[in-house]
Design an enzyme around this catalytic site. Structure first.
Site, PDB file in Angstrom:
ATOM      1  N   LYS A 143      -3.114   8.540   2.655  1.00 27.46           N
ATOM      2  CA  LYS A 143      -4.342   8.375   3.442  1.00 27.46           C
ATOM      3  C   LYS A 143      -4.171   8.948   4.855  1.00 27.46           C
ATOM      4  O   LYS A 143      -5.129   9.450   5.444  1.00 27.46           O
ATOM      5  CB  LYS A 143      -4.752   6.902   3.513  1.00 27.46           C
ATOM      6  CG  LYS A 143      -5.208   6.312   2.182  1.00 27.46           C
ATOM      7  CD  LYS A 143      -6.391   7.054   1.567  1.00 27.46           C
ATOM      8  CE  LYS A 143      -7.015   6.309   0.407  1.00 27.46           C
ATOM      9  NZ  LYS A 143      -7.990   7.122  -0.339  1.00 27.46           N
ATOM     10  N   TYR A 176       0.857  -1.201   0.000  1.00 26.11           N
ATOM     11  CA  TYR A 176       0.000   0.000   0.000  1.00 26.11           C
ATOM     12  C   TYR A 176       0.893   1.251   0.000  1.00 26.11           C
ATOM     13  O   TYR A 176       0.530   2.292  -0.540  1.00 26.11           O
ATOM     14  CB  TYR A 176      -0.960  -0.015   1.189  1.00 26.11           C
ATOM     15  CG  TYR A 176      -2.179   0.854   0.987  1.00 26.11           C
ATOM     16  CD1 TYR A 176      -3.076   0.601  -0.053  1.00 26.11           C
ATOM     17  CD2 TYR A 176      -2.434   1.939   1.825  1.00 26.11           C
ATOM     18  CE1 TYR A 176      -4.190   1.396  -0.248  1.00 26.11           C
ATOM     19  CE2 TYR A 176      -3.545   2.734   1.638  1.00 26.11           C
ATOM     20  CZ  TYR A 176      -4.424   2.460   0.609  1.00 26.11           C
ATOM     21  OH  TYR A 176      -5.518   3.258   0.418  1.00 26.11           O
TER      22      TYR A 176
HETATM   23  P1  NAP Z   1     -11.832   3.808  -8.521  1.00 22.98           P
HETATM   24  O1  NAP Z   1     -13.129   3.349  -9.050  1.00 22.98           O
HETATM   25  O2  NAP Z   1     -10.632   3.588  -9.386  1.00 22.98           O
HETATM   26  O3  NAP Z   1     -11.961   5.324  -8.074  1.00 22.98           O
HETATM   27  C1  NAP Z   1     -10.846   6.184  -7.943  1.00 22.98           C
HETATM   28  C2  NAP Z   1     -11.212   7.447  -8.634  1.00 22.98           C
HETATM   29  O4  NAP Z   1     -10.226   8.469  -8.504  1.00 22.98           O
HETATM   30  C3  NAP Z   1     -11.379   7.222 -10.133  1.00 22.98           C
HETATM   31  O5  NAP Z   1     -12.591   7.798 -10.559  1.00 22.98           O
HETATM   32  C4  NAP Z   1     -10.177   7.950 -10.681  1.00 22.98           C
HETATM   33  O6  NAP Z   1     -10.273   8.329 -12.018  1.00 22.98           O
HETATM   34  C5  NAP Z   1     -10.151   9.126  -9.738  1.00 22.98           C
HETATM   35  N1  NAP Z   1      -8.984   9.951  -9.968  1.00 22.98           N
HETATM   36  C6  NAP Z   1      -7.686   9.579 -10.042  1.00 22.98           C
HETATM   37  N2  NAP Z   1      -6.937  10.640 -10.355  1.00 22.98           N
HETATM   38  C7  NAP Z   1      -7.777  11.698 -10.487  1.00 22.98           C
HETATM   39  C8  NAP Z   1      -7.608  13.066 -10.826  1.00 22.98           C
HETATM   40  N3  NAP Z   1      -6.401  13.582 -11.073  1.00 22.98           N
HETATM   41  N4  NAP Z   1      -8.700  13.869 -10.897  1.00 22.98           N
HETATM   42  C9  NAP Z   1      -9.928  13.374 -10.655  1.00 22.98           C
HETATM   43  N5  NAP Z   1     -10.160  12.084 -10.322  1.00 22.98           N
HETATM   44  C10 NAP Z   1      -9.098  11.258 -10.256  1.00 22.98           C
HETATM   45  O7  NAP Z   1     -11.501   3.059  -7.151  1.00 22.98           O
HETATM   46  P2  NAP Z   1     -12.228   3.048  -5.715  1.00 22.98           P
HETATM   47  O8  NAP Z   1     -11.665   1.853  -5.037  1.00 22.98           O
HETATM   48  O9  NAP Z   1     -13.683   3.191  -5.856  1.00 22.98           O
HETATM   49  O10 NAP Z   1     -11.609   4.331  -5.008  1.00 22.98           O
HETATM   50  C11 NAP Z   1     -12.393   5.346  -4.421  1.00 22.98           C
HETATM   51  C12 NAP Z   1     -11.789   5.749  -3.097  1.00 22.98           C
HETATM   52  O11 NAP Z   1     -11.975   4.686  -2.155  1.00 22.98           O
HETATM   53  C13 NAP Z   1     -10.304   6.033  -3.147  1.00 22.98           C
HETATM   54  O12 NAP Z   1      -9.992   7.113  -2.296  1.00 22.98           O
HETATM   55  C14 NAP Z   1      -9.714   4.751  -2.586  1.00 22.98           C
HETATM   56  O13 NAP Z   1      -8.424   4.947  -2.043  1.00 22.98           O
HETATM   57  C15 NAP Z   1     -10.750   4.471  -1.512  1.00 22.98           C
HETATM   58  N6  NAP Z   1     -10.715   3.122  -0.957  1.00 22.98           N
HETATM   59  C16 NAP Z   1     -10.827   2.049  -1.790  1.00 22.98           C
HETATM   60  C17 NAP Z   1     -10.794   0.763  -1.243  1.00 22.98           C
HETATM   61  C18 NAP Z   1     -10.877  -0.448  -2.137  1.00 22.98           C
HETATM   62  O14 NAP Z   1     -10.499  -1.538  -1.709  1.00 22.98           O
HETATM   63  N7  NAP Z   1     -11.380  -0.328  -3.355  1.00 22.98           N
HETATM   64  C19 NAP Z   1     -10.682   0.590   0.140  1.00 22.98           C
HETATM   65  C20 NAP Z   1     -10.583   1.705   0.958  1.00 22.98           C
HETATM   66  C21 NAP Z   1     -10.609   2.968   0.399  1.00 22.98           C
HETATM   67  P3  NAP Z   1      -9.248   7.551 -13.055  1.00 22.98           P
HETATM   68  O15 NAP Z   1      -9.799   6.186 -13.260  1.00 22.98           O
HETATM   69  O16 NAP Z   1      -9.258   8.406 -14.268  1.00 22.98           O
HETATM   70  O17 NAP Z   1      -7.882   7.498 -12.458  1.00 22.98           O
END
Ligand code: NAP
Length: 258
Positions: free
Chosen positions: A165, A158
């Site tokens: 984070k 990570y």
């Molecule tokens: P995700 O669908 O890939 O979402 C991440 C988002 O961030 C995407 O829409 C991505 O767009 C966007 N992003 C990246 N760079 C950006 C930029 N410069 N400007 C605007 N948007 C941007 O994955 P997710 O897992 O749902 O993530 C959402 C949140 O949940 C994140 O903060 C992640 O760390 C958190 N989280 C996820 C998990 C897990 O296991 N999935 C667990 C805990 C927390 P692009 O695709 O264009 O990069």
């Protein structure tokens, strides 16, 4: 208790149907909210447009790369013109260069560190600053971001995202302190692993899912819909005295010592 009719919210971080931000958008729209959705670039616009068409009420769709001050400013100018005010903000944007999530943490480059913290932590500050005046017009608001346990414990691979984070969670507390006087609450949901686009970039993600199934008190993984339910609570009147908090939706993993 979770009725959001008459409320308007901005959701940042929808990439595809697996995105946690999309699960939250669907739940908020289902609870009656009018939404503004952003897409990072033209490549993702079509995806987000397709998803938006499935919502009960057509959302306003706007571009926003969170690393651009100009785009963040333009986003709120347009929201003010088209919608007038905001009741909530969902922040689900995060990114770290792939090599930073596979190589040892010691090898994190200055550039990877900068990008990860800019996209994943500073963006909350920039978006909160833009949203706050529009929320103040409504007498308050709720800001919710998404985080992970890697902020406070070492999780293999990570790496710099854990550092980002940690900065994000500290920002939640400082923003909560600044904005509380305007009745704007700021909280984070710390989710267990869910297979999304961002998660696919973390080396060994499948074994992480397996480990959670074995070690969590609930003996299972979580779903996006469960994160969305917590978000609805944080957006609703029911959580009116909760701010500066990190709430875990991880089947209890964080409670375990081993
Ligand atoms: P995700 O669908 O890939 O979402 C991440 C988002 O961030 C995407 O829409 C991505 O767009 C966007 N992003 C990246 N760079 C950006 C930029 N410069 N400007 C605007 N948007 C941007 O994955 P997710 O897992 O749902 O993530 C959402 C949140 O949940 C994140 O903060 C992640 O760390 C958190 N989280 C996820 C998990 C897990 O296991 N999935 C667990 C805990 C927390 P692009 O695709 O264009 O990069």
């Amino acid at each position: 208790m979770n009725d959001l009719s008459g409320r308007t919210g901005l959701v940042v971080g929808v990439a595809n149907k697996r995105s946690l931000a999309w699960a939250i958008a669907q739940a908020a729209a289902g609870a009656g909210a009018q939404l503004v959705l952003t897409f990072q670039n033209e490549r993702l616009e079509e995806n987000v447009r397709g998803l938006a068409a499935t919502l009960p009420r057509a959302p306003l769709l706007l571009p926003c790369d969170v690393t651009s001050d100009e785009q963040v400013k333009a986003l709120f100018t347009t929201i003010e013109q088209e919608v007038g005010s905001l009741d909530f903000l969902i922040h689900g944007a995060a990114f770290a260069p792939r090599e930073a999530l596979t190589a040892p943490f010691t090898q994190t480059s200055r550039e990877a560190f900068h990008v990860a913290l800019d996209v994943s932590a500073y963006s909350l500050v920039a978006l909160a600053a833009g949203a706050a005046p529009l929320m103040a017009k409504r007498g308050g608001g709720s800001i919710v971001t998404l985080t992970y346990l890697g902020s406070e414990r070492v999780v293999p691979n990570y790496n710099v995202m854990g550092v980002a984070k940690a900065a994000l969670e500290a920002s939640v507390r400082y923003l909560a302190a600044d904005l509380g006087a305007h009745n704007i609450r700021v909280n984070a949901i710390s989710a267990g692993p869910v297979k999304t686009l961002a998660a696919a970039g973390i080396a060994g993600f499948s074994s992480m899912l397996q480990l959670y199934r074995e070690r969590t008190p609930l003996k299972r993984n979580i779903e996006g819909a469960e994160v969305a339910d917590m978000a609805l609570f944080l957006l609703s009147h029911a959580s009116r005295a909760v701010t500066g908090e990190v709430l875990f939706v991880d089947a209890g993993f964080h409670a375990m010592g081993m």
